[in-house]
Scaffold this motif. Structure first.
Motif, PDB file in Angstrom:
ATOM      1  N   ARG A 173       0.837  -1.202   0.000  1.00 54.13           N
ATOM      2  CA  ARG A 173       0.000   0.000   0.000  1.00 54.13           C
ATOM      3  C   ARG A 173       0.873   1.253   0.000  1.00 54.13           C
ATOM      4  NH1 ARG A 173      -3.386  -2.392   4.227  1.00 54.13           N
ATOM      5  NH2 ARG A 173      -5.111  -3.484   3.214  1.00 54.13           N
ATOM      6  N   VAL A 174       1.951   1.207   0.779  1.00 52.99           N
ATOM      7  CA  VAL A 174       2.890   2.332   0.770  1.00 52.99           C
ATOM      8  C   VAL A 174       3.524   2.468  -0.611  1.00 52.99           C
ATOM      9  CG1 VAL A 174       5.032   3.234   1.745  1.00 52.99           C
ATOM     10  CG2 VAL A 174       3.348   2.133   3.241  1.00 52.99           C
ATOM     11  N   GLY A 175       3.912   1.333  -1.198  1.00 48.40           N
ATOM     12  CA  GLY A 175       4.490   1.357  -2.540  1.00 48.40           C
ATOM     13  C   GLY A 175       3.531   1.897  -3.575  1.00 48.40           C
ATOM     14  N   GLN A 176       2.230   1.639  -3.376  1.00 50.00           N
ATOM     15  CA  GLN A 176       1.234   2.126  -4.321  1.00 50.00           C
ATOM     16  C   GLN A 176       1.145   3.645  -4.356  1.00 50.00           C
ATOM     17  OE1 GLN A 176      -2.343  -0.610  -3.416  1.00 50.00           O
ATOM     18  NE2 GLN A 176      -2.642   0.121  -5.515  1.00 50.00           N
ATOM     19  N   ILE A 177       1.438   4.284  -3.253  1.00 51.83           N
ATOM     20  CA  ILE A 177       1.414   5.756  -3.254  1.00 51.83           C
ATOM     21  C   ILE A 177       2.426   6.272  -4.271  1.00 51.83           C
ATOM     22  CG2 ILE A 177       1.825   7.828  -1.876  1.00 51.83           C
ATOM     23  CD1 ILE A 177       0.903   6.218   0.576  1.00 51.83           C
ATOM     24  N   ALA A 178       3.605   5.655  -4.296  1.00 48.86           N
ATOM     25  CA  ALA A 178       4.633   6.063  -5.255  1.00 48.86           C
ATOM     26  C   ALA A 178       4.269   5.655  -6.679  1.00 48.86           C
ATOM     27  CB  ALA A 178       5.978   5.451  -4.858  1.00 48.86           C
ATOM     28  N   SER A 179       3.794   4.412  -6.857  1.00 53.33           N
ATOM     29  CA  SER A 179       3.506   3.932  -8.209  1.00 53.33           C
ATOM     30  C   SER A 179       2.313   4.666  -8.821  1.00 53.33           C
ATOM     31  CB  SER A 179       3.267   2.424  -8.196  1.00 53.33           C
ATOM     32  OG  SER A 179       2.192   2.066  -7.354  1.00 53.33           O
ATOM     33  N   ALA A 180       1.273   4.946  -8.023  1.00 52.68           N
ATOM     34  CA  ALA A 180       0.120   5.692  -8.529  1.00 52.68           C
ATOM     35  C   ALA A 180       0.518   7.125  -8.876  1.00 52.68           C
ATOM     36  CB  ALA A 180      -1.004   5.694  -7.496  1.00 52.68           C
TER      37      ALA A 180
END
Length: 378
Positions: A173-180
């Motif tokens: 979920r933390v990684g998704q902040i960057a990928s999104a």
């Protein structure tokens, strides 16, 4: 025909299209992050809006392809461009209303090609460029993005299979902040340029710029601001379809889908290919769904999306051709088309208010329930 009046009308219309592009395509960047709870809905669209504006300044290669590649700027008139924009806007509003993530890019291309063809003849359309830089990439891009997301998802679940599920979900979920965020940046880089290209084509056609010119700075800023404003509104109907309707997405899948979309979109913008962000991101989400064993993919929804993709170019081309033919008759024709388009857009908006989709119910797709992991975490 008052050329200065037309130029102002068409530039404003182009920015209206850019605005609809923003709320139509917010789902491309943020649907999976909202669905998994990586970001709260309103935080997600706000972040996406800022990064769309920043992305508009990254490159102008796609804008140049549109302003001097698809049609013969010596044969195109300002009313023709106006007609093409009307076709694209109405298709965007219609597909937004029914919650289908169709391609804003292809709506724009279809409207412009249809209006140019009917008013200036088939010789004014560069069909070689259309095939090379639109049709072939439209077929290949979602497949490539889907395969990359499928492999990425498979590897993610393979690598983390011994880890605690909660730790894996929280980490991704933390990684998704960057990928999104990167998808939003890529979207601004690609899609804002399409409106830049249209406005630049208007300025070239009206004699304000030389043939082959790149977008002036004020055009870049205006296009970036319009798409950012549209993005901030959310486009919740399409976010719901992409985040919950196509497949149930977990945070590892969301991260894989967003990362693969970013790679494909940034590479295409650098090469000047005006890809459909919607098709790329939809392909990535579908690939991420297939990459997880026993994951459910709703093929009925995928089929409806594919039909929308198939009909986008011809449908927008037909409306663009009719609007361009009437607009080409003079200021009265332009006024008639503008009033008719505004009335149609208003009708679609009022119809959407009967069953509104908002930030509060965006994860409530009919026939499904929001999983506990989808409770917003940041």
């Amino acid at each position: 025909m008052d050329l200065s009046f037309l130029v102002v009308v068409v530039i404003v219309t182009a920015l209206v299209f850019d605005f609809t592009n923003g709320f139509h395509d917010t789902a491309n960047a943020m649907a999976t992050s909202i669905a998994t709870g990586a970001l709260k809905p309103k935080v997600a669209v706000g972040l996406s809006a800022v990064l769309n504006l920043v992305g508009a300044f990254v490159s102008t290669e796609v804008a140049k392809t549109i302003s001097s590649g698809l049609v013969d700027d010596a044969k195109v008139t300002v009313p023709i461009i106006f007609g093409g924009l009307v076709g694209a806007i109405l298709w965007n509003l219609l597909t937004w209303y029914v919650g289908l993530p169709s391609s804003s890019s292809h709506a724009l291309f279809g409207g412009l090609i249809g209006a140019t063809w009917i008013a200036a003849g088939s010789g004014a359309v560069h069909f070689g460029t259309v095939v090379q830089k639109i049709i072939i990439p439209a077929v290949a891009a979602p497949i490539v993005a889907g395969v990359v997301a499928l492999l990425g998802t498979y590897l993610v679940y393979t690598i983390t299979r011994r880890a605690r599920k909660k730790n894996v979900d929280d980490g991704f979920r933390v990684g998704q902040i960057a990928s999104a965020s990167l998808v939003s940046l890529a979207h601004g880089t690609g899609d804002a340029q399409k409106t830049m290209g249209i406005i630049t084509l208007v300025l070239i056609t009206s004699g304000s710029l030389a043939s082959g010119s790149r977008p002036p700075l004020w055009v870049i800023f205006a296009a970036g601001l319009a798409i950012a404003a549209g993005t901030y509104l959310g486009g919740w109907r399409i976010i719901r379809t992409m985040g919950k309707g196509l497949t149930e997405i977990g945070s590892p899948q969301g991260f894989a889908a967003e990362t693969s979309s970013t790679a494909v979109l940034l590479a295409s913008s650098h090469l000047g290919f005006p890809l459909s962000t919607t098709q790329v991101c939809s392909g990535s989400i579908l690939g991420a769904g297939l990459g997880k064993r026993l994951a459910e993919v709703r093929w009925t929804v995928a089929g409806r999306m594919a039909l929308a993709w198939l009909f986008t170019l011809p449908a927008a081309a037909i409306v663009g051709a009719l609007a361009g033919r009437v607009a080409n008759s003079g200021n009265i024709g332009v006024t008639i088309i503008a009033i008719a388009a505004a009335a149609a857009g208003g009708f679609i908006y009022l119809a959407s208010r009967r069953k509104p989709v908002t930030a509060d119910n965006v994860n409530e797709y009919p026939g499904t329930t929001a999983p506990a992991s989808a409770v917003p975490a940041a």
